[in-house]
Scaffold this motif. Structure first.
Motif, PDB file in Angstrom:
ATOM      1  N   ARG A  55       0.818  -1.213   0.000  1.00  0.00           N
ATOM      2  CA  ARG A  55       0.000   0.000   0.000  1.00  0.00           C
ATOM      3  C   ARG A  55       0.851   1.262   0.000  1.00  0.00           C
ATOM      4  O   ARG A  55       0.426   2.314  -0.478  1.00  0.00           O
ATOM      5  CB  ARG A  55      -0.899   0.015   1.235  1.00  0.00           C
ATOM      6  N   GLU A  56       2.056   1.180   0.584  1.00  0.00           N
ATOM      7  CA  GLU A  56       2.914   2.359   0.616  1.00  0.00           C
ATOM      8  C   GLU A  56       4.360   1.969   0.875  1.00  0.00           C
ATOM      9  O   GLU A  56       4.658   0.867   1.348  1.00  0.00           O
ATOM     10  CB  GLU A  56       2.435   3.353   1.672  1.00  0.00           C
ATOM     11  N   GLN A  57       5.230   2.925   0.566  1.00  0.00           N
ATOM     12  CA  GLN A  57       6.652   2.797   0.844  1.00  0.00           C
ATOM     13  C   GLN A  57       7.161   4.161   1.277  1.00  0.00           C
ATOM     14  O   GLN A  57       6.679   5.187   0.809  1.00  0.00           O
ATOM     15  CB  GLN A  57       7.425   2.340  -0.403  1.00  0.00           C
ATOM     16  N   THR A  58       8.163   4.129   2.157  1.00  0.00           N
ATOM     17  CA  THR A  58       8.724   5.376   2.685  1.00  0.00           C
ATOM     18  C   THR A  58      10.234   5.341   2.570  1.00  0.00           C
ATOM     19  O   THR A  58      10.866   4.298   2.785  1.00  0.00           O
ATOM     20  CB  THR A  58       8.318   5.566   4.153  1.00  0.00           C
ATOM     21  N   SER A  59      10.790   6.522   2.221  1.00  0.00           N
ATOM     22  CA  SER A  59      12.235   6.685   2.219  1.00  0.00           C
ATOM     23  C   SER A  59      12.543   8.127   2.593  1.00  0.00           C
ATOM     24  O   SER A  59      12.282   9.049   1.825  1.00  0.00           O
ATOM     25  CB  SER A  59      12.819   6.366   0.835  1.00  0.00           C
ATOM     26  N   GLY A  60      13.025   8.311   3.813  1.00  0.00           N
ATOM     27  CA  GLY A  60      13.348   9.665   4.267  1.00  0.00           C
ATOM     28  C   GLY A  60      12.129  10.570   4.259  1.00  0.00           C
ATOM     29  O   GLY A  60      11.112  10.259   4.879  1.00  0.00           O
ATOM     30  N   ARG A  61      12.209  11.681   3.528  1.00  0.00           N
ATOM     31  CA  ARG A  61      11.094  12.637   3.458  1.00  0.00           C
ATOM     32  C   ARG A  61      10.050  12.249   2.414  1.00  0.00           C
ATOM     33  O   ARG A  61       9.082  12.975   2.206  1.00  0.00           O
ATOM     34  CB  ARG A  61      11.646  14.033   3.134  1.00  0.00           C
ATOM     35  N   LEU A  62      10.243  11.123   1.755  1.00  0.00           N
ATOM     36  CA  LEU A  62       9.343  10.690   0.696  1.00  0.00           C
ATOM     37  C   LEU A  62       8.453   9.553   1.173  1.00  0.00           C
ATOM     38  O   LEU A  62       8.902   8.641   1.852  1.00  0.00           O
ATOM     39  CB  LEU A  62      10.139  10.219  -0.523  1.00  0.00           C
ATOM     40  N   ASN A  63       7.180   9.636   0.779  1.00  0.00           N
ATOM     41  CA  ASN A  63       6.242   8.559   1.049  1.00  0.00           C
ATOM     42  C   ASN A  63       5.383   8.377  -0.199  1.00  0.00           C
ATOM     43  O   ASN A  63       4.799   9.337  -0.693  1.00  0.00           O
ATOM     44  CB  ASN A  63       5.359   8.884   2.250  1.00  0.00           C
ATOM     45  N   ALA A  64       5.317   7.151  -0.692  1.00  0.00           N
ATOM     46  CA  ALA A  64       4.496   6.867  -1.856  1.00  0.00           C
ATOM     47  C   ALA A  64       3.402   5.888  -1.460  1.00  0.00           C
ATOM     48  O   ALA A  64       3.667   4.905  -0.764  1.00  0.00           O
ATOM     49  CB  ALA A  64       5.334   6.294  -2.995  1.00  0.00           C
ATOM     50  N   SER A  65       2.199   6.139  -1.909  1.00  0.00           N
ATOM     51  CA  SER A  65       1.079   5.242  -1.649  1.00  0.00           C
ATOM     52  C   SER A  65       0.562   4.679  -2.966  1.00  0.00           C
ATOM     53  O   SER A  65       0.764   5.267  -4.031  1.00  0.00           O
ATOM     54  CB  SER A  65      -0.040   5.985  -0.930  1.00  0.00           C
ATOM     55  N   LEU A  66      -0.088   3.533  -2.868  1.00  0.00           N
ATOM     56  CA  LEU A  66      -0.649   2.877  -4.043  1.00  0.00           C
ATOM     57  C   LEU A  66      -2.053   2.381  -3.733  1.00  0.00           C
ATOM     58  O   LEU A  66      -2.261   1.673  -2.744  1.00  0.00           O
ATOM     59  CB  LEU A  66       0.230   1.696  -4.466  1.00  0.00           C
ATOM     60  N   ASP A  67      -3.014   2.759  -4.569  1.00  0.00           N
ATOM     61  CA  ASP A  67      -4.375   2.244  -4.489  1.00  0.00           C
ATOM     62  C   ASP A  67      -4.689   1.639  -5.849  1.00  0.00           C
ATOM     63  O   ASP A  67      -5.109   2.343  -6.774  1.00  0.00           O
ATOM     64  CB  ASP A  67      -5.347   3.364  -4.139  1.00  0.00           C
ATOM     65  N   LYS A  68      -4.481   0.327  -5.966  1.00  0.00           N
ATOM     66  CA  LYS A  68      -4.663  -0.331  -7.261  1.00  0.00           C
ATOM     67  C   LYS A  68      -6.092  -0.267  -7.741  1.00  0.00           C
ATOM     68  O   LYS A  68      -6.353  -0.068  -8.931  1.00  0.00           O
ATOM     69  CB  LYS A  68      -4.228  -1.804  -7.154  1.00  0.00           C
ATOM     70  N   SER A  69      -7.041  -0.415  -6.832  1.00  0.00           N
ATOM     71  CA  SER A  69      -8.447  -0.500  -7.235  1.00  0.00           C
ATOM     72  C   SER A  69      -8.922   0.792  -7.896  1.00  0.00           C
ATOM     73  O   SER A  69      -9.748   0.764  -8.811  1.00  0.00           O
ATOM     74  CB  SER A  69      -9.331  -0.849  -6.041  1.00  0.00           C
ATOM     75  N   SER A  70      -8.381   1.917  -7.422  1.00  0.00           N
ATOM     76  CA  SER A  70      -8.781   3.193  -8.018  1.00  0.00           C
ATOM     77  C   SER A  70      -7.790   3.665  -9.065  1.00  0.00           C
ATOM     78  O   SER A  70      -7.993   4.712  -9.687  1.00  0.00           O
ATOM     79  CB  SER A  70      -8.933   4.267  -6.940  1.00  0.00           C
ATOM     80  N   GLY A  71      -6.711   2.923  -9.265  1.00  0.00           N
ATOM     81  CA  GLY A  71      -5.720   3.287 -10.271  1.00  0.00           C
ATOM     82  C   GLY A  71      -4.958   4.551  -9.933  1.00  0.00           C
ATOM     83  O   GLY A  71      -4.743   5.396 -10.818  1.00  0.00           O
ATOM     84  N   ARG A  72      -4.546   4.683  -8.657  1.00  0.00           N
ATOM     85  CA  ARG A  72      -3.884   5.922  -8.246  1.00  0.00           C
ATOM     86  C   ARG A  72      -2.676   5.653  -7.355  1.00  0.00           C
ATOM     87  O   ARG A  72      -2.644   4.705  -6.568  1.00  0.00           O
ATOM     88  CB  ARG A  72      -4.846   6.823  -7.485  1.00  0.00           C
TER      89      ARG A  72
END
Lengths: 112, 114
Positions: A55-72
């Motif tokens: 659902r997400e990954q973090t590295s330092g000041r960066l955070n990325a999220s993933l919602d496959k069902s909504s394509g975002r």
């Protein structure tokens, strides 16, 4: 055919702001999603890889999220700095070979 | 440092000529992919090589061809160059095809066709 869109195309913020970059994709059957940074005229630097089961990954000041069902996916940058100025690209892995389909990028400028 | 190196960094060619671009993959990586990035756009997938075999191809004409060598380095060849082939050509290597495989890119080769 998978299509990837990034909004906004360009963004200018003052130093210190928290900001969110957006990425959307049309086919939710992805293997992974990767965020990259590109400085002018240079190659791509990998920032974060999110596997399709995550659902997400973090590295330092960066955070990325993933919602496959909504394509975002979103890339969150905390406490932005002038050194963060670059183009940010998201790419989805469309098959087991991890061949990537890229969005057009968001050009970020962080002003001192 | 990613460990993926490309040569040359810049190249100017005349329309109709042929060009060869080279890529050395990161140590331990057996998969190499090539991408074309036009100015102001995101990269587009050209093709991928896995253990010396072409493993997938994007929407590019046959005049774009490639090779992968036993040491997993790779070449991209473009015949009959056209003005629209002017772009940044990027090479990416990864450990194995698959969802867990992160792609690492080289610095690119800037090709200008005049």
């Amino acid at each position: 055919k998978q299509e990837v869109t990034q909004i906004p195309a360009a963004l200018s913020v003052p130093e210190g702001e928290n900001l969110v970059l957006n990425c959307s994709f049309t086919d939710s059957a992805i293997y992974n999603l990767q965020w990259f940074r590109q400085d002018p005229g240079k190659g791509l630097t990998s920032l974060l890889l999110i596997q399709s089961s995550q659902r997400e990954q973090t590295s330092g000041r960066l955070n990325a999220s993933l919602d496959k069902s909504s394509g975002r996916s979103t890339l969150y940058i905390a406490a932005s700095q002038p050194g963060d100025s670059a183009t940010y690209l998201c790419a989805v892995g469309v098959n087991a070979g991890n061949m990537l389909t890229f969005g057009g990028g968001t050009r970020l400028m962080v002003k001192p | 440092e990613t460990g993926v190196t490309q040569s040359p960094t810049h190249l100017i060619k005349t329309r109709g000529q042929q060009v060869t671009l080279r890529c050395s993959s990161q140590s331990g990586h057996n998969t190499v992919s090539w991408y074309q990035q036009a100015l102001g756009q995101g990269p587009q997938f050209i093709f991928q090589y896995y253990r010396e075999e072409e493993n997938g191809r994007g929407n590019f004409p046959p005049r774009f061809s490639g090779l992968q060598f036993p040491n997993y380095s790779s070449e991209l060849n473009v015949n009959a160059l056209e003005l629209d082939d002017s772009a940044l050509y990027l090479c990416a290597s990864s450990a194995e095809p698959g969802a867990f495989s992160e792609a690492f890119f080289g610095q690119g080769t800037r090709l200008t066709v005049v």
